[in-house]
Design a protein around this motif. Structure first.
Motif, PDB file in Angstrom:
ATOM      1  N   SER A 180       0.857  -1.184   0.000  1.00 44.54           N
ATOM      2  CA  SER A 180       0.000   0.000   0.000  1.00 44.54           C
ATOM      3  C   SER A 180       0.895   1.236   0.000  1.00 44.54           C
ATOM      4  CB  SER A 180      -0.916   0.020   1.233  1.00 44.54           C
ATOM      5  OG  SER A 180      -0.140   0.068   2.420  1.00 44.54           O
ATOM      6  N   GLY A 181       0.284   2.399  -0.181  1.00 43.58           N
ATOM      7  CA  GLY A 181       1.020   3.645  -0.058  1.00 43.58           C
ATOM      8  C   GLY A 181       1.375   4.335  -1.359  1.00 43.58           C
ATOM      9  N   GLY A 182       1.089   3.702  -2.488  1.00 45.98           N
ATOM     10  CA  GLY A 182       1.360   4.353  -3.759  1.00 45.98           C
ATOM     11  C   GLY A 182       0.429   5.538  -3.980  1.00 45.98           C
ATOM     12  N   GLY A 183       0.731   6.302  -5.039  1.00 48.01           N
ATOM     13  CA  GLY A 183      -0.119   7.437  -5.351  1.00 48.01           C
ATOM     14  C   GLY A 183       0.454   8.273  -6.468  1.00 48.01           C
ATOM     15  N   SER A 184      -0.196   9.396  -6.732  1.00 49.42           N
ATOM     16  CA  SER A 184       0.258  10.349  -7.755  1.00 49.42           C
ATOM     17  C   SER A 184       0.816  11.581  -7.064  1.00 49.42           C
ATOM     18  CB  SER A 184      -0.913  10.735  -8.661  1.00 49.42           C
ATOM     19  OG  SER A 184      -1.375   9.621  -9.383  1.00 49.42           O
ATOM     20  N   VAL A 185       2.062  11.900  -7.363  1.00 46.62           N
ATOM     21  CA  VAL A 185       2.729  13.040  -6.739  1.00 46.62           C
ATOM     22  C   VAL A 185       3.442  13.852  -7.810  1.00 46.62           C
ATOM     23  CG1 VAL A 185       3.042  11.870  -4.519  1.00 46.62           C
ATOM     24  CG2 VAL A 185       4.823  11.704  -6.271  1.00 46.62           C
ATOM     25  N   GLU A 186       3.981  14.991  -7.393  1.00 47.19           N
ATOM     26  CA  GLU A 186       4.747  15.821  -8.306  1.00 47.19           C
ATOM     27  C   GLU A 186       6.241  15.616  -8.073  1.00 47.19           C
ATOM     28  OE1 GLU A 186       1.435  19.366  -8.909  1.00 47.19           O
ATOM     29  OE2 GLU A 186       3.401  19.836  -8.048  1.00 47.19           O
ATOM     30  N   VAL A 187       7.005  16.058  -9.039  1.00 45.35           N
ATOM     31  CA  VAL A 187       8.465  15.936  -8.950  1.00 45.35           C
ATOM     32  C   VAL A 187       8.967  16.549  -7.643  1.00 45.35           C
ATOM     33  CG1 VAL A 187      10.633  16.758  -9.943  1.00 45.35           C
ATOM     34  CG2 VAL A 187       8.852  15.854 -11.430  1.00 45.35           C
ATOM     35  N   GLY A 188       9.854  15.817  -6.979  1.00 48.66           N
ATOM     36  CA  GLY A 188      10.460  16.295  -5.745  1.00 48.66           C
ATOM     37  C   GLY A 188       9.737  15.885  -4.477  1.00 48.66           C
ATOM     38  N   GLU A 189       8.546  15.342  -4.632  1.00 50.42           N
ATOM     39  CA  GLU A 189       7.787  14.941  -3.449  1.00 50.42           C
ATOM     40  C   GLU A 189       8.207  13.534  -2.975  1.00 50.42           C
ATOM     41  OE1 GLU A 189       3.805  17.684  -3.851  1.00 50.42           O
ATOM     42  OE2 GLU A 189       3.661  15.575  -4.439  1.00 50.42           O
ATOM     43  N   SER A 190       7.536  13.093  -1.905  1.00 50.51           N
ATOM     44  CA  SER A 190       7.904  11.833  -1.262  1.00 50.51           C
ATOM     45  C   SER A 190       6.679  10.935  -1.097  1.00 50.51           C
ATOM     46  CB  SER A 190       8.502  12.104   0.116  1.00 50.51           C
ATOM     47  OG  SER A 190       9.614  12.955   0.031  1.00 50.51           O
ATOM     48  N   LEU A 191       6.929   9.639  -1.012  1.00 55.85           N
ATOM     49  CA  LEU A 191       5.919   8.655  -0.671  1.00 55.85           C
ATOM     50  C   LEU A 191       6.563   7.578   0.176  1.00 55.85           C
ATOM     51  CD1 LEU A 191       4.063   7.957  -4.065  1.00 55.85           C
ATOM     52  CD2 LEU A 191       3.039   8.948  -2.007  1.00 55.85           C
ATOM     53  N   THR A 192       5.776   6.986   1.068  1.00 55.73           N
ATOM     54  CA  THR A 192       6.232   5.811   1.803  1.00 55.73           C
ATOM     55  C   THR A 192       5.353   4.629   1.427  1.00 55.73           C
ATOM     56  OG1 THR A 192       7.130   7.069   3.660  1.00 55.73           O
ATOM     57  CG2 THR A 192       6.582   4.765   4.053  1.00 55.73           C
ATOM     58  N   LEU A 193       5.981   3.604   0.850  1.00 53.91           N
ATOM     59  CA  LEU A 193       5.277   2.376   0.495  1.00 53.91           C
ATOM     60  C   LEU A 193       5.407   1.378   1.639  1.00 53.91           C
ATOM     61  CD1 LEU A 193       6.503   1.935  -3.189  1.00 53.91           C
ATOM     62  CD2 LEU A 193       4.728   3.432  -2.274  1.00 53.91           C
ATOM     63  N   SER A 194       4.351   0.618   1.872  1.00 51.94           N
ATOM     64  CA  SER A 194       4.350  -0.375   2.932  1.00 51.94           C
ATOM     65  C   SER A 194       3.996  -1.740   2.370  1.00 51.94           C
ATOM     66  CB  SER A 194       3.315  -0.006   4.001  1.00 51.94           C
ATOM     67  OG  SER A 194       3.574   1.266   4.554  1.00 51.94           O
ATOM     68  N   CYS A 195       4.519  -2.771   3.019  1.00 52.41           N
ATOM     69  CA  CYS A 195       4.213  -4.149   2.625  1.00 52.41           C
ATOM     70  C   CYS A 195       4.062  -4.964   3.901  1.00 52.41           C
ATOM     71  CB  CYS A 195       5.324  -4.708   1.757  1.00 52.41           C
ATOM     72  SG  CYS A 195       5.115  -6.437   1.276  1.00 52.41           S
ATOM     73  N   VAL A 196       2.845  -5.409   4.165  1.00 54.85           N
ATOM     74  CA  VAL A 196       2.588  -6.224   5.345  1.00 54.85           C
ATOM     75  C   VAL A 196       2.826  -7.690   4.983  1.00 54.85           C
ATOM     76  CG1 VAL A 196       0.892  -6.898   7.056  1.00 54.85           C
ATOM     77  CG2 VAL A 196       0.940  -4.546   6.221  1.00 54.85           C
ATOM     78  N   VAL A 197       3.574  -8.375   5.833  1.00 55.34           N
ATOM     79  CA  VAL A 197       3.958  -9.767   5.567  1.00 55.34           C
ATOM     80  C   VAL A 197       3.663 -10.614   6.790  1.00 55.34           C
ATOM     81  CG1 VAL A 197       5.810  -8.943   4.058  1.00 55.34           C
ATOM     82  CG2 VAL A 197       6.331  -9.541   6.420  1.00 55.34           C
ATOM     83  N   PRO A 198       3.654 -11.944   6.647  1.00 50.48           N
ATOM     84  CA  PRO A 198       3.512 -12.794   7.829  1.00 50.48           C
ATOM     85  C   PRO A 198       4.694 -12.620   8.779  1.00 50.48           C
ATOM     86  CG  PRO A 198       3.023 -14.029   5.839  1.00 50.48           C
ATOM     87  CD  PRO A 198       3.593 -12.715   5.396  1.00 50.48           C
ATOM     88  N   GLU A 199       4.439 -12.879  10.053  1.00 52.37           N
ATOM     89  CA  GLU A 199       5.445 -12.665  11.084  1.00 52.37           C
ATOM     90  C   GLU A 199       6.730 -13.437  10.813  1.00 52.37           C
ATOM     91  OE1 GLU A 199       4.036 -13.684  14.939  1.00 52.37           O
ATOM     92  OE2 GLU A 199       5.907 -13.150  15.961  1.00 52.37           O
ATOM     93  N   TYR A 200       6.637 -14.666  10.315  1.00 51.41           N
ATOM     94  CA  TYR A 200       7.831 -15.496  10.148  1.00 51.41           C
ATOM     95  C   TYR A 200       8.670 -15.059   8.941  1.00 51.41           C
ATOM     96  CZ  TYR A 200       4.788 -17.823   6.769  1.00 51.41           C
ATOM     97  OH  TYR A 200       3.940 -18.084   5.737  1.00 51.41           O
ATOM     98  N   VAL A 201       8.139 -14.176   8.123  1.00 55.87           N
ATOM     99  CA  VAL A 201       8.866 -13.700   6.945  1.00 55.87           C
ATOM    100  C   VAL A 201       9.815 -12.567   7.297  1.00 55.87           C
ATOM    101  CG1 VAL A 201       8.604 -12.494   4.729  1.00 55.87           C
ATOM    102  CG2 VAL A 201       7.143 -14.452   5.278  1.00 55.87           C
ATOM    103  N   VAL A 202       9.372 -11.642   8.127  1.00 59.15           N
ATOM    104  CA  VAL A 202      10.088 -10.376   8.286  1.00 59.15           C
ATOM    105  C   VAL A 202      11.470 -10.569   8.880  1.00 59.15           C
ATOM    106  CG1 VAL A 202       9.220  -9.777  10.589  1.00 59.15           C
ATOM    107  CG2 VAL A 202       9.744  -7.971   8.944  1.00 59.15           C
ATOM    108  N   GLY A 203      11.680 -11.596   9.691  1.00 55.91           N
ATOM    109  CA  GLY A 203      12.984 -11.776  10.311  1.00 55.91           C
ATOM    110  C   GLY A 203      13.851 -12.832   9.670  1.00 55.91           C
ATOM    111  N   ARG A 204      13.301 -13.675   8.785  1.00 55.25           N
ATOM    112  CA  ARG A 204      14.033 -14.846   8.312  1.00 55.25           C
ATOM    113  C   ARG A 204      14.211 -14.907   6.805  1.00 55.25           C
ATOM    114  NH1 ARG A 204      10.510 -19.217  11.809  1.00 55.25           N
ATOM    115  NH2 ARG A 204      10.890 -18.281  13.849  1.00 55.25           N
TER     116      ARG A 204
END
Length: 127
Positions: free
Chosen positions: A7-31
């Protein structure tokens, strides 16, 4: 089946910022190794930033210094913080994960090193 949800995508103008997120299962994020890729229509999917399974990060040349890949292990989330966005950053951005115990993660820059993918979130940068 491992599900990744961006999630977190969008339409922005040059020079701006976005933060994209990806939710994963608990056992994925550390291993697992994890990464962000992006793809423009008619082009190959290309790596943007990666985490290996020891938490070392790498960045593609065009985004180094502008993008930051990060993990929130408490909330099982992978982030891609983007800044100083350019029109050439316009693409569908995908979260990916690979299991090193199953032979993934051998070359973090290629799509074949990851067996799990999200559906993508679109980033559009206009001038």
């Amino acid at each position: 089946q491992v599900q990744l949800k961006e999630s977190g995508g969008g339409s922005v103008e040059v020079g701006e910022s976005l933060t994209l997120s990806c939710v994963v299962p608990e056992y994925v994020v550390g291993r697992y190794c994890m990464a962000w890729f992006r793809q423009d229509p008619g082009k190959e999917r290309e790596v943007v930033a990666t985490f290996d399974h020891y938490d070392k990060t790498t960045y593609a040349g065009p985004v180094e210094g502008r993008f930051n890949i990060a993990k929130d292990k408490a909330n099982n989330t992978l982030f891609l913080r983007t800044s100083s966005l350019k029109p050439e950053d316009t693409a569908m951005h995908y979260c990916a994960a690979g299991d090193p115990r199953r032979g993934d993660c051998y070359n973090l820059a290629i799509t074949g090193a990851y067996r799990y993918w999200g559906q993508g979130t679109q980033v559009t940068v206009s001038s």
